[in-house]
Design a protein around this motif. Structure first.
Motif, PDB file in Angstrom:
ATOM      1  N   SER A  99      18.225  14.419  25.970  1.00  0.00           N
ATOM      2  CA  SER A  99      18.155  14.970  24.620  1.00  0.00           C
ATOM      3  C   SER A  99      17.645  13.943  23.624  1.00  0.00           C
ATOM      4  CB  SER A  99      19.538  15.471  24.184  1.00  0.00           C
ATOM      5  OG  SER A  99      20.472  14.402  24.165  1.00  0.00           O
ATOM      6  N   LEU A 100      17.871  12.659  23.931  1.00  0.00           N
ATOM      7  CA  LEU A 100      17.402  11.607  23.034  1.00  0.00           C
ATOM      8  C   LEU A 100      15.924  11.316  23.228  1.00  0.00           C
ATOM      9  CD1 LEU A 100      20.347   9.027  23.165  1.00  0.00           C
ATOM     10  CD2 LEU A 100      19.730  10.535  21.278  1.00  0.00           C
ATOM     11  N   CYS A 101      15.514  11.147  24.448  1.00  0.00           N
ATOM     12  CA  CYS A 101      14.131  10.741  24.737  1.00  0.00           C
ATOM     13  C   CYS A 101      13.553  11.667  25.811  1.00  0.00           C
ATOM     14  CB  CYS A 101      14.084   9.295  25.209  1.00  0.00           C
ATOM     15  SG  CYS A 101      14.984   8.145  24.167  1.00  0.00           S
ATOM     16  N   PRO A 102      13.256  12.921  25.484  1.00  0.00           N
ATOM     17  CA  PRO A 102      12.746  13.849  26.498  1.00  0.00           C
ATOM     18  C   PRO A 102      11.379  13.400  27.017  1.00  0.00           C
ATOM     19  CG  PRO A 102      12.574  14.801  24.309  1.00  0.00           C
ATOM     20  CD  PRO A 102      13.352  13.546  24.164  1.00  0.00           C
ATOM     21  N   GLN A 103      11.284  13.361  28.349  1.00  0.00           N
ATOM     22  CA  GLN A 103      10.030  13.046  29.029  1.00  0.00           C
ATOM     23  C   GLN A 103       9.448  11.708  28.590  1.00  0.00           C
ATOM     24  OE1 GLN A 103       8.968  14.964  31.553  1.00  0.00           O
ATOM     25  NE2 GLN A 103      10.749  16.273  31.183  1.00  0.00           N
ATOM     26  N   SER A 104      10.283  10.790  28.173  1.00  0.00           N
ATOM     27  CA  SER A 104       9.816   9.468  27.773  1.00  0.00           C
ATOM     28  C   SER A 104      10.266   8.461  28.820  1.00  0.00           C
ATOM     29  CB  SER A 104      10.379   9.085  26.398  1.00  0.00           C
ATOM     30  OG  SER A 104       9.987   7.794  26.049  1.00  0.00           O
ATOM     31  N   ALA A 105       9.335   7.568  29.199  1.00  0.00           N
ATOM     32  CA  ALA A 105       9.655   6.594  30.236  1.00  0.00           C
ATOM     33  C   ALA A 105      10.648   5.555  29.730  1.00  0.00           C
ATOM     34  CB  ALA A 105       8.369   5.901  30.717  1.00  0.00           C
ATOM     35  N   SER A 106      10.592   5.250  28.470  1.00  0.00           N
ATOM     36  CA  SER A 106      11.500   4.261  27.903  1.00  0.00           C
ATOM     37  C   SER A 106      12.316   4.909  26.798  1.00  0.00           C
ATOM     38  CB  SER A 106      10.710   3.072  27.332  1.00  0.00           C
ATOM     39  OG  SER A 106      11.573   2.165  26.704  1.00  0.00           O
ATOM     40  N   CYS A 107      13.609   4.629  26.784  1.00  0.00           N
ATOM     41  CA  CYS A 107      14.502   5.205  25.773  1.00  0.00           C
ATOM     42  C   CYS A 107      15.282   4.069  25.120  1.00  0.00           C
ATOM     43  CB  CYS A 107      15.458   6.231  26.403  1.00  0.00           C
ATOM     44  SG  CYS A 107      16.472   7.101  25.189  1.00  0.00           S
ATOM     45  N   ILE A 108      14.909   3.790  23.893  1.00  0.00           N
ATOM     46  CA  ILE A 108      15.527   2.690  23.155  1.00  0.00           C
ATOM     47  C   ILE A 108      16.276   3.269  21.938  1.00  0.00           C
ATOM     48  CG2 ILE A 108      15.169   0.528  21.904  1.00  0.00           C
ATOM     49  CD1 ILE A 108      14.482   0.343  24.829  1.00  0.00           C
ATOM     50  N   LEU A 109      17.545   2.895  21.824  1.00  0.00           N
ATOM     51  CA  LEU A 109      18.333   3.262  20.649  1.00  0.00           C
ATOM     52  C   LEU A 109      18.441   2.025  19.746  1.00  0.00           C
ATOM     53  CD1 LEU A 109      21.306   5.411  21.966  1.00  0.00           C
ATOM     54  CD2 LEU A 109      19.295   6.171  20.725  1.00  0.00           C
ATOM     55  N   PRO A 110      17.765   2.029  18.571  1.00  0.00           N
ATOM     56  CA  PRO A 110      17.864   0.867  17.674  1.00  0.00           C
ATOM     57  C   PRO A 110      19.143   0.942  16.841  1.00  0.00           C
ATOM     58  CG  PRO A 110      16.334   2.453  16.769  1.00  0.00           C
ATOM     59  CD  PRO A 110      16.789   3.009  18.085  1.00  0.00           C
ATOM     60  N   LEU A 111      19.808  -0.180  16.748  1.00  0.00           N
ATOM     61  CA  LEU A 111      21.017  -0.283  15.931  1.00  0.00           C
ATOM     62  C   LEU A 111      20.853  -1.449  14.956  1.00  0.00           C
ATOM     63  CD1 LEU A 111      23.812   0.040  18.661  1.00  0.00           C
ATOM     64  CD2 LEU A 111      22.859   1.863  17.258  1.00  0.00           C
ATOM     65  N   GLN A 112      21.525  -1.326  13.815  1.00  0.00           N
ATOM     66  CA  GLN A 112      21.591  -2.434  12.876  1.00  0.00           C
ATOM     67  C   GLN A 112      23.053  -2.879  12.790  1.00  0.00           C
ATOM     68  OE1 GLN A 112      19.797   0.453  11.575  1.00  0.00           O
ATOM     69  NE2 GLN A 112      18.040  -0.501  12.540  1.00  0.00           N
ATOM     70  N   VAL A 113      23.266  -4.137  13.064  1.00  0.00           N
ATOM     71  CA  VAL A 113      24.596  -4.717  12.952  1.00  0.00           C
ATOM     72  C   VAL A 113      24.662  -5.414  11.600  1.00  0.00           C
ATOM     73  CG1 VAL A 113      26.273  -6.325  13.913  1.00  0.00           C
ATOM     74  CG2 VAL A 113      24.765  -5.027  15.427  1.00  0.00           C
ATOM     75  N   ILE A 114      25.577  -4.964  10.758  1.00  0.00           N
ATOM     76  CA  ILE A 114      25.681  -5.485   9.396  1.00  0.00           C
ATOM     77  C   ILE A 114      26.918  -6.376   9.322  1.00  0.00           C
ATOM     78  CG2 ILE A 114      25.963  -4.884   6.964  1.00  0.00           C
ATOM     79  CD1 ILE A 114      24.566  -2.271   7.579  1.00  0.00           C
ATOM     80  N   ILE A 115      26.688  -7.585   8.836  1.00  0.00           N
ATOM     81  CA  ILE A 115      27.754  -8.564   8.629  1.00  0.00           C
ATOM     82  C   ILE A 115      27.860  -8.796   7.133  1.00  0.00           C
ATOM     83  CG2 ILE A 115      28.599 -10.879   9.142  1.00  0.00           C
ATOM     84  CD1 ILE A 115      28.446  -9.169  11.601  1.00  0.00           C
TER      85      ILE A 115
END
Length: 825
Positions: A99-115
Motif C-alpha cells: 500500500s505504501l510503494c505499489p509496484q516499486s522496487a525500492s520503498c523508502i519511508l523518510p522520517l525527520q528526527v527532531i531534537i
C-alpha cells in the motif's frame, strides 16, 4: 547485519500461516551528514524495536527526555515512535509495503528526527523490504476462449496475466498449463519486464472429436516458499470462418499530456480481414482482461478503432498505460485479432509546491542573535524534472531568511536584529516557486512572536517640572502628577514612582512630600513657610519591573508662594523701651525740615513687602507730613512761637498684601528753642551735664571710628573683587547717591545720610524679593545708648530686636557705594 527470517508451514487445509518468525532488523545504515538508514521487512509486529536511534545519533539515552526527541513523518500516518526510556525506534503500526510503494522496487519511508534544546533536525530513512505475503491473482477464475476449428497450428492467443503485489524475487516468476493434447503454453517477457502467457495451438483442432477443452493456467511467484494462483480456461472450438482479423502493428504506441481534456483523441488502431461480408466486417474492443482503472480513463470506439480520453489523466498517479485490444469479425464463428497499446503520459506542471512546517516556531527573544533557528520547514513538489524543482525564499521586508539543511529541508533563522518595540510579531511569508512553464507558486504565512526584553528605561514627559504652592497650605494637598512612559511591554513597562533622598540635602525630601507609587501624584506632608524656604527641589524616580529593572529621574522644583502673613516691624525709631519714641527738633526749623525717619521692614516679599507710611493722628496735623514711601517726617511749614513744644504723632505703616497687615508707632517730638540744651522732661535730666556731655562725646568718637573703619574695610573688599572680576563679566562702579542708575542684579549699597538732626547709615543688598542682606545703623542725638545694630530684614530674624540709637552726630554728607553681588541661594 541481521535479518528477519520467516518460516512457513503447511496447514491441513493446504494454506500457509506464520508459524514462527526470526524477526530481525537489517541495521544497514550510512550516516552522511545527518542521514541514518534502517532496513526492515514489512508486516513487522507492532512494538518491535528497529534500532537504538538515540545512540546512533550520538546522544546519551539518559538525555533524550531533556532533548525532547520526537519523530515527524511526511506521511499522515505515524508508523514509528521513540521509546523515551531506551531510545529505541519502535514500530507503531502495521506496515504494508504494497500500500505504501505499489509496484516499486525500492520503498523508502523518510522520517525527520527532531531534537529540541537546542533545536536540531536529523534525516532518517526506513527501507521496507518485501516479504512474500501476496499470491499471484487472476482477475477471472473462469475464462472462455472461442477458437475456430480451422485454426492453424502455431497460432497464439493471449491469456490473462496474473498480478502479484509483491516485488523482486517475491513477484510473479512463471506460468504453467495443465496437461492436454492440443495446446501448449508460451510465456513472453515484455519490455517492462512483465511476463505475459500465450496459448499456442499445438495440433489441429477437430470440433467433431472434442468441442470443449478445459485447461488450468497456474501462476507461480519466486518466494520461498512459493505462492501460486490459478484460473480455468474454457476453450470452445468453433466451426467455419477461417480468416481472423490482423492488426497493422503488434504494439501501438502514443504519448499523451496529463490533464488532457475529456474527448481528446489518443490514437486509432487498424486491423484487416481477408474474408468478405460479415466474416470480413470488423469491430474493435478493449481486451477482455483490461483493468478497470484503464477503462475509466480510455474508451475504444468499436467502428473506427479510435481511442479517446474519458477520465482524469494524472502523471503523478500513473506514468504509462498498457492494455490489449481486439479486432473481431462478424463471421460464424467470429474470429479475432489481437494487439497491444502503450500510452506514455507526459508530465505537466499541474502541482504547486507544498510547504510543510516541520516544527512550529516558538516565541523568540528580541535580543536573539543573528542566525537563531526559529522553525524548520520542508518543501516538496509532486511534479518531476524541472516541474518539480522548487526555489524557496522569504518575502522581502522580514528580518528572517531560509538556511538550507539537506535535500528540500530548510531552517528559518533570524537575519538581523529584532526589536519588540518596533514589531511584537511577524507574519512571515514563505514563497516557494517551481521551475515549470508557467511556474507555480505557493505562499505560506508563519506567525513568529517576539518576547520583550527590558531594554528601554522609563522616560518622563519632561526633564524637570515647576510646581507652585502657597505657604501655610494644609498638609496632604495634591500638588502635581508626574508621568513617565516605557515603550517595553508587559511587566517591563509597569512603572513605580518614588522620591529620592539625596545625601546633599540637609532634610530628606521624603519628609516634605509623598508620592503615589502607582500614578506619580505628589502630595505635601507639611505646611511650608515662605520666610524659611522658598524652593525645594525633589528628585522623582520612575523604575520599571523588568529584570534587571531600569529607571530614570526627573526634577520637580516646588516653589513656595508668599502669603501676606507678616505685619510690618518698626526698626527705627527704636521702641524697645516702650511703645513711644522721643525725638526733638529746633523751633527754628523751616518748612521741609527732616524731623525723623520711620523705617519698617516686612518679612514677606514682593507686593506683600511694599510698605506705605501715613500720619494717622497728630497734635497739629498742619505742622507735619509723612512721605508715603520713605517714612520721612518733615515739617510742612516753619515752626512758630505759638506751636506747642510737645507734639505727638501716631504713624501707621501698611503693607500691600491681601489682607493688608499694618502696625503703628507713636513719636513724641519736643520743639526746643535751643537744640543743644538738655530737655527738662527727658528721663536722663538728673544726670550731671558735664558727665553726659563727656559720655556723648566718647560715644560719638567711637561711632565715627567704627563707621569709618567699616567703610574702609568694605571699600577695600569691593576694590579687590572689582580687580578680580575685571577679567570676567562682573563690573564695578562708584557713584553719587543722586544717580538714577538701578542695577537689575542684587546690589550692595552703603548710604550715609545726615539730612537734618537724624543721622543714619544703611547697608542695602538687593531688593525685598531676594535673599540678599540689608544692614542699617541709625544714630540719633535723642538716643540714650550709643550702640550699633546690624539687621537682616529679608531673613527670618526676629525684627523686635531693633536698632539701639547712638546719640551722636555725623557730618552732613551723603554717598552711595555699589558693587555687583551674586544672589545667595
Amino acid at each position: 547485519m541481521g535479518k528477519y527470517i520467516v518460516k512457513m508451514r503447511r496447514k491441513e487445509n493446504g494454506e500457509y500461516s506464520w508459524a514462527a518468525r526470526w524477526l530481525f532488523v537489517s541495521l544497514l545504515w550510512n550516516t552522511v551528514g545527518a542521514l541514518t538508514r534502517y532496513t526492515i521487512p514489512e508486516e513487522l509486529k507492532e512494538g518491535s524495536a528497529i534500532g537504538n536511534i538515540a545512540k546512533d545519533l550520538g546522544f546519551d539515552v539518559s538525555d533524550i527526555a531533556n532533548h525532547n526527541l520526537r519523530i515527524a513523518s511526511e506521511n499522515s500516518r505515524q508508523y514509528f515512535s521513540v521509546d523515551s526510556e531506551k531510545g529505541e525506534l519502535v514500530v507503531n503500526s502495521r506496515i504494508d509495503r504494497e500500500s505504501l510503494c505499489p509496484q516499486s522496487a525500492s520503498c523508502i519511508l523518510p522520517l525527520q528526527v527532531i531534537i529540541e534544546n537546542p533545536l536540531q533536525l536529523y534525516r532518517v530513512e526506513i527501507e521496507v523490504q518485501d516479504i512474500n505475503d501476496n499470491a499471484p491473482i487472476f482477475q477471472t477464475t473462469d475464462g472462455v476462449l472461442e477458437i475456430a476449428e480451422s485454426i492453424t497450428p502455431g497460432d497464439r492467443f493471449p491469456l490473462e496475466s496474473a498480478e502479484d503485489l509483491d516485488v523482486g524475487k517475491n513477484s510473479l516468476k512463471s506460468y504453467s498449463l495443465s496437461n492436454n493434447e492440443c495446446f501448449r503454453l508460451n510465456v513472453k517477457t515484455l519490455g517492462d519486464g512483465r511476463k505475459v502467457p500465450e496459448l499456442v495451438v499445438d495440433k489441429p483442432l477437430d470440433r467433431e472429436k472434442k468441442s470443449v477443452h478445459k485447461l488450468i493456467l497456474t501462476a507461480v511467484d519466486g518466494g520461498d516458499p512459493a505462492k501460486s494462483g490459478t484460473t480455468l480456461i474454457r476453450i470452445n472450438v468453433l466451426d467455419s470462418n477461417d480468416n481472423a482479423p490482423k492488426f497493422d502493428l503488434p504494439i501501438y504506441k502514443a504519448s499523451l499530456r496529463e490533464g488532457a481534456p475529456i474527448g481528446s483523441s489518443v490514437l486509432t488502431i487498424k486491423a484487416t480481414d481477408l474474408d468478405e461480408g460479415d466474416n470480413g466486417e470488423i469491430q474493435y474492443f478493449l481486451g477482455v482482461h483490461t483493468p478497470e482503472p484503464i477503462r475509466k480513463c480510455f474508451t475504444l470506439k468499436p467502428d473506427s478503432g479510435e481511442i479517446t480520453v474519458i477520465g482524469n489523466i494524472d502523471y503523478e498517479s500513473t506514468k504509462s498505460y498498457r492494455f490489449d485490444v481486439s479486432a473481431k469479425d462478424k463471421g460464424n464463428p467470429e474470429l479475432m485479432g489481437h494487439s497491444s497499446v502503450h500510452i506514455n503520459i507526459i508530465d505537466e506542471n499541474d502541482n504547486p509546491p507544498e510547504i510543510i512546517l516541520t516544527s512550529s516556531p516558538s516565541p523568540v527573544p528580541e535580543n536573539a542573535s543573528v542566525g537563531t533557528v526559529v522553525a524548520l520547514i520542508n518543501v516538496k513538489d509532486l511534479d518531476f524534472d524541472a516541474n518539480g524543482l522548487v526555489n524557496v525564499h522569504v518575502s522581502p521586508g522580514f528580518p528572517f531568511t531560509l538556511k538550507p539543511s539537506f535535500d528540500d529541508h530548510y531552517s528559518l533563522v533570524t537575519d538581523s536584529s529584532l526589536d519588540y518595540e518596533v514589531s511584537a510579531e511577524y507574519n512571515i511569508e514563505i514563497v516557494a516557486t517551481d521551475s515549470g512553464v508557467p511556474p507555480l507558486k505557493t505562499v505560506k504565512t508563519i506567525n513568529v512572536k517576539l518576547l520583550d526584553v527590558n531594554d528601554n528605561p522609563p522616560k518622563f514627559s519632561q526633564a524637570s517640572y515647576n510646581v507652585y504652592i502657597h505657604e501655610n497650605s494644609i498638609a496632604g494637598v495634591s500638588l502635581f502628577s508626574v508621568s513617565a512612559s516605557d515603550i517595553d511591554g508587559d511587566k517591563n513597562a509597569l512603572l513605580t514612582y518614588s522620591i529620592l533622598d539625596l545625601s546633599s540635602n540637609q532634610v530628606p525630601a521624603s519628609s516634605y512630600f509623598y508620592i503615589n507609587s502607582e500614578n506619580g501624584t505628589i502630595y505635601s506632608m507639611s505646611s511650608f513657610d515662605y520666610e524659611k524656604m522658598q524652593l525645594i527641589s525633589v528628585i522623582v524616580q520612575a523604575k520599571d519591573h523588568g529584570t534587571p529593572s531600569l529607571s530614570s529621574n526627573a526634577t520637580v522644583h516646588v516653589f513656595v508662594l508668599d502669603r501676606n502673613d507678616n505685619a510690618p516691624i518698626i526698626i527705627y525709631p527704636s521702641t524697645s523701651m516702650g511703645s513711644v519714641t522721643h525725638q526733638r527738633m529746633p523751633r527754628s526749623a523751616k518748612a521741609g525740615h527732616l524731623v525723623t525717619k520711620v523705617t519698617a521692614v516686612d518679612a514677606d516679599s514682593g507686593h506683600n513687602a511694599w510698605l506705605f507710611y501715613r500720619l494717622a493722628e497728630a497734635t497739629d496735623a498742619s505742622l507735619f507730613s509723612v512721605n508715603l514711601h520713605t517714612g520721612e517726617v518733615r515739617t510742612k511749614r516753619a515752626v512758630s512761637e505759638h506751636d506747642d513744644s510737645s507734639q505727638r504723632l501716631l504713624m501707621e505703616i501698611k503693607d500691600n498684601g491681601d489682607p493688608i497687615q499694618s502696625t503703628t508707632v507713636t513719636v513724641d517730638i519736643l520743639i526746643e528753642d535751643s537744640f543743644h540744651e538738655p530737655i527738662s522732661d527727658y528721663r536722663e535730666k538728673t544726670i550731671e551735664p558735664s558727665k553726659k556731655t563727656g559720655k556723648i562725646t566718647l560715644y560719638l568718637i567711637i561711632a565715627l571710628a567704627s563707621v569709618s573703619l567699616l567703610s574702609l574695610v568694605t571699600f577695600f573688599i569691593l576694590l579687590v573683587k572689582c580687580a578680580r572680576g575685571s577679567r570676567g563679566d562682573s563690573s564695578c562702579c562708584i557713584r553719587r547717591t543722586n544717580s538714577d542708575y538701578k542695577n537689575s542684579n542684587r546690589n550692595l549699597q552703603i548710604q550715609l545720610n545726615t539730612d537734618g538732626p537724624i543721622k543714619y547709615v544703611e547697608v542695602l543688598g538687593g531688593d525685598m524679593m531676594s535673599q540678599s542682606q540689608s544692614f542699617g545703623s541709625y544714630l540719633s542725638p535723642m538716643s540714650e545708648f550709643s550702640d550699633l545694630t546690624l539687621v537682616k530684614p529679608s531673613s527670618t530674624t526676629n525684627f523686635t530686636d531693633t536698632l539701639n540709637v547712638l546719640d551722636a552726630s555725623l557730618p552732613d554728607s551723603a554717598w552711595t557705594f555699589e558693587s555687583q553681588q551674586v544672589r545667595q541661594t
